[in-house]
Scaffold this motif. Structure first.
Motif, mmCIF file in Angstrom:
data_model
loop_
_atom_site.group_PDB
_atom_site.id
_atom_site.type_symbol
_atom_site.label_atom_id
_atom_site.label_comp_id
_atom_site.label_asym_id
_atom_site.label_seq_id
_atom_site.Cartn_x
_atom_site.Cartn_y
_atom_site.Cartn_z
ATOM 1 N N PRO A 1 -63.326 -51.491 47.394
ATOM 2 C CA PRO A 1 -63.307 -51.550 48.855
ATOM 3 C C PRO A 1 -63.907 -50.267 49.454
ATOM 4 C CG PRO A 1 -61.124 -51.051 48.023
ATOM 5 C CD PRO A 1 -61.990 -51.321 46.820
ATOM 6 N N VAL A 2 -64.433 -50.406 50.666
ATOM 7 C CA VAL A 2 -65.089 -49.302 51.359
ATOM 8 C C VAL A 2 -64.537 -49.220 52.779
ATOM 9 C CG1 VAL A 2 -67.301 -48.389 52.178
ATOM 10 C CG2 VAL A 2 -67.203 -49.617 49.996
ATOM 11 N N ALA A 3 -64.268 -48.005 53.238
ATOM 12 C CA ALA A 3 -63.842 -47.765 54.621
ATOM 13 C C ALA A 3 -64.751 -46.700 55.217
ATOM 14 C CB ALA A 3 -62.391 -47.310 54.670
ATOM 15 N N LEU A 4 -65.454 -47.084 56.272
ATOM 16 C CA LEU A 4 -66.384 -46.159 56.913
ATOM 17 C C LEU A 4 -66.094 -46.067 58.402
ATOM 18 C CD1 LEU A 4 -69.728 -47.352 55.276
ATOM 19 C CD2 LEU A 4 -68.362 -45.351 54.635
ATOM 20 N N ALA A 5 -66.422 -44.918 58.962
ATOM 21 C CA ALA A 5 -66.437 -44.748 60.413
ATOM 22 C C ALA A 5 -67.865 -44.392 60.787
ATOM 23 C CB ALA A 5 -65.481 -43.644 60.843
ATOM 24 N N LEU A 6 -68.358 -45.024 61.845
ATOM 25 C CA LEU A 6 -69.703 -44.782 62.341
ATOM 26 C C LEU A 6 -69.582 -44.365 63.792
ATOM 27 C CD1 LEU A 6 -72.811 -44.983 62.051
ATOM 28 C CD2 LEU A 6 -72.603 -47.412 62.587
ATOM 29 N N ARG A 7 -70.083 -43.184 64.120
ATOM 30 C CA ARG A 7 -69.967 -42.642 65.479
ATOM 31 C C ARG A 7 -71.351 -42.384 66.044
ATOM 32 N NH1 ARG A 7 -66.299 -40.363 68.882
ATOM 33 N NH2 ARG A 7 -66.932 -38.535 70.090
ATOM 34 N N LEU A 8 -71.600 -42.899 67.230
ATOM 35 C CA LEU A 8 -72.855 -42.643 67.928
ATOM 36 C C LEU A 8 -72.608 -41.554 68.962
ATOM 37 C CD1 LEU A 8 -72.875 -45.828 67.086
ATOM 38 C CD2 LEU A 8 -75.048 -45.714 68.279
ATOM 39 N N VAL A 9 -73.434 -40.498 68.897
ATOM 40 C CA VAL A 9 -73.198 -39.316 69.715
ATOM 41 C C VAL A 9 -74.434 -38.925 70.514
ATOM 42 C CG1 VAL A 9 -71.467 -38.456 68.072
ATOM 43 C CG2 VAL A 9 -73.833 -37.649 67.905
ATOM 44 N N ASP A 10 -74.213 -38.005 71.473
ATOM 45 C CA ASP A 10 -75.311 -37.425 72.235
ATOM 46 C C ASP A 10 -75.828 -36.181 71.518
ATOM 47 O OD1 ASP A 10 -73.442 -35.367 72.778
ATOM 48 O OD2 ASP A 10 -73.113 -36.010 74.843
ATOM 49 N N ALA A 11 -76.846 -35.561 72.060
ATOM 50 C CA ALA A 11 -77.471 -34.401 71.409
ATOM 51 C C ALA A 11 -76.520 -33.216 71.323
ATOM 52 C CB ALA A 11 -78.751 -34.018 72.141
ATOM 53 N N GLU A 12 -75.696 -33.021 72.331
ATOM 54 C CA GLU A 12 -74.760 -31.889 72.323
ATOM 55 C C GLU A 12 -73.762 -32.010 71.164
ATOM 56 O OE1 GLU A 12 -71.279 -29.910 75.121
ATOM 57 O OE2 GLU A 12 -72.811 -31.165 76.074
ATOM 58 N N GLU A 13 -73.158 -33.172 71.010
ATOM 59 C CA GLU A 13 -72.212 -33.354 69.914
ATOM 60 C C GLU A 13 -72.923 -33.329 68.560
ATOM 61 O OE1 GLU A 13 -68.717 -36.365 68.263
ATOM 62 O OE2 GLU A 13 -69.443 -36.614 70.324
ATOM 63 N N GLY A 14 -74.104 -33.930 68.493
ATOM 64 C CA GLY A 14 -74.882 -33.903 67.255
ATOM 65 C C GLY A 14 -75.212 -32.475 66.836
ATOM 66 N N ARG A 15 -75.602 -31.659 67.797
ATOM 67 C CA ARG A 15 -75.924 -30.250 67.508
ATOM 68 C C ARG A 15 -74.683 -29.488 67.067
ATOM 69 N NH1 ARG A 15 -79.206 -26.126 71.478
ATOM 70 N NH2 ARG A 15 -79.082 -24.336 70.085
ATOM 71 N N SER A 16 -73.583 -29.715 67.757
ATOM 72 C CA SER A 16 -72.330 -29.034 67.432
ATOM 73 C C SER A 16 -71.863 -29.369 66.017
ATOM 74 C CB SER A 16 -71.258 -29.425 68.455
ATOM 75 O OG SER A 16 -70.007 -28.888 68.108
ATOM 76 N N LEU A 17 -71.908 -30.641 65.655
ATOM 77 C CA LEU A 17 -71.490 -31.055 64.306
ATOM 78 C C LEU A 17 -72.429 -30.504 63.233
ATOM 79 C CD1 LEU A 17 -70.516 -34.744 65.051
ATOM 80 C CD2 LEU A 17 -68.963 -32.920 64.306
ATOM 81 N N ASN A 18 -73.719 -30.533 63.488
ATOM 82 C CA ASN A 18 -74.685 -30.026 62.521
ATOM 83 C C ASN A 18 -74.506 -28.515 62.333
ATOM 84 O OD1 ASN A 18 -76.770 -30.654 60.686
ATOM 85 N ND2 ASN A 18 -78.362 -30.131 62.157
ATOM 86 N N ALA A 19 -74.236 -27.803 63.413
ATOM 87 C CA ALA A 19 -74.008 -26.360 63.323
ATOM 88 C C ALA A 19 -72.714 -26.056 62.562
ATOM 89 C CB ALA A 19 -73.960 -25.741 64.718
ATOM 90 N N ALA A 20 -71.665 -26.802 62.858
ATOM 91 C CA ALA A 20 -70.363 -26.549 62.230
ATOM 92 C C ALA A 20 -70.358 -26.873 60.742
ATOM 93 C CB ALA A 20 -69.279 -27.359 62.942
#
Length: 156
Positions: free
Chosen positions: A45-64
Motif C-alpha cells: 500500500p502507498v500513502a501520499l500527500a500532494l500539495r500545490l503551492v505558490d512561489a513563496e511557499e515553494g521557495r521557502s520549502l526549497n530553501a529549508a
C-alpha cells in the motif's frame, strides 16, 4: 488496476485546471506502472500527500530542505516503507513554476503537470536521478507512464 493507495491533495493555490480527479488519476497510473510485477514492492500500500503551492511557499520549502533559495517545480519527501509495508511520501508542486516552464518549453500545462506529478511519485517510491544509470531508468519509466496516457516524451 491501480495499487492500494491513499492520496491527500492540498490546494494552497487556486488550480482549477488541476482538479483532484485528474491528480488522482496521474498518481494512480504512475503507481500502477512503477509497482508492477516483478517489482518487489508490488502489492504494497502507498500513502501520499500532494500539495500545490505558490512561489513563496515553494521557495521557502526549497530553501529549508534543500538550501536552495528559489522556487522549484517539484519537491518530494520520501519516507520509505514503515514496518507494516506502507510506502509514504509528500509531493509539492509549485504551480507558478509549472506554468512558467510549460510556457517556456512550449508544452501544454497539463502535460508538464502530469510529468512532474509522475516524477514526484517516482521519487516518493525511492527512484532517483543522481547517478547516470538511475537517471536513465527513472526517465525511461516516466516516459513510459506518460506515453500510456498519450503524453509525449518530456525529455525530447
Amino acid at each position: 488496476m491501480y495499487p492500494d493507495f491513499s492520496l491527500s491533495i492540498q490546494y494552497a493555490v487556486d488550480a482549477p485546471q488541476l482538479p483532484r480527479w485528474r491528480l488522482r488519476r496521474w498518481v494512480g497510473r504512475a503507481l500502477e506502472q512503477a509497482l508492477a510485477a516483478p517489482d518487489p514492492r508490488a502489492g504494497q500500500p502507498v500513502a501520499l500527500a500532494l500539495r500545490l503551492v505558490d512561489a513563496e511557499e515553494g521557495r521557502s520549502l526549497n530553501a529549508a530542505w534543500r538550501q536552495r533559495d528559489y522556487a522549484t517545480n517539484v519537491l518530494t519527501f520520501e519516507y520509505g516503507a514503515d514496518p507494516s509495508g506502507l510506502i509514504s511520501g509528500d509531493i509539492v508542486l509549485c504551480l507558478p513554476v509549472l506554468e512558467r516552464e510549460a510556457a517556456e518549453q512550449g508544452k501544454p500545462l497539463l502535460h508538464h503537470a502530469a510529468h512532474l506529478t509522475t516524477h514526484g511519485v517516482l521519487h516518493a517510491l525511492g527512484y532517483d536521478h543522481i547517478e547516470a544509470d538511475e537517471a536513465e531508468r527513472m526517465e525511461a519509466l516516466e516516459t513510459a507512464i506518460l506515453a500510456a496516457q498519450g503524453i509525449p516524451d518530456p525529455y525530447r
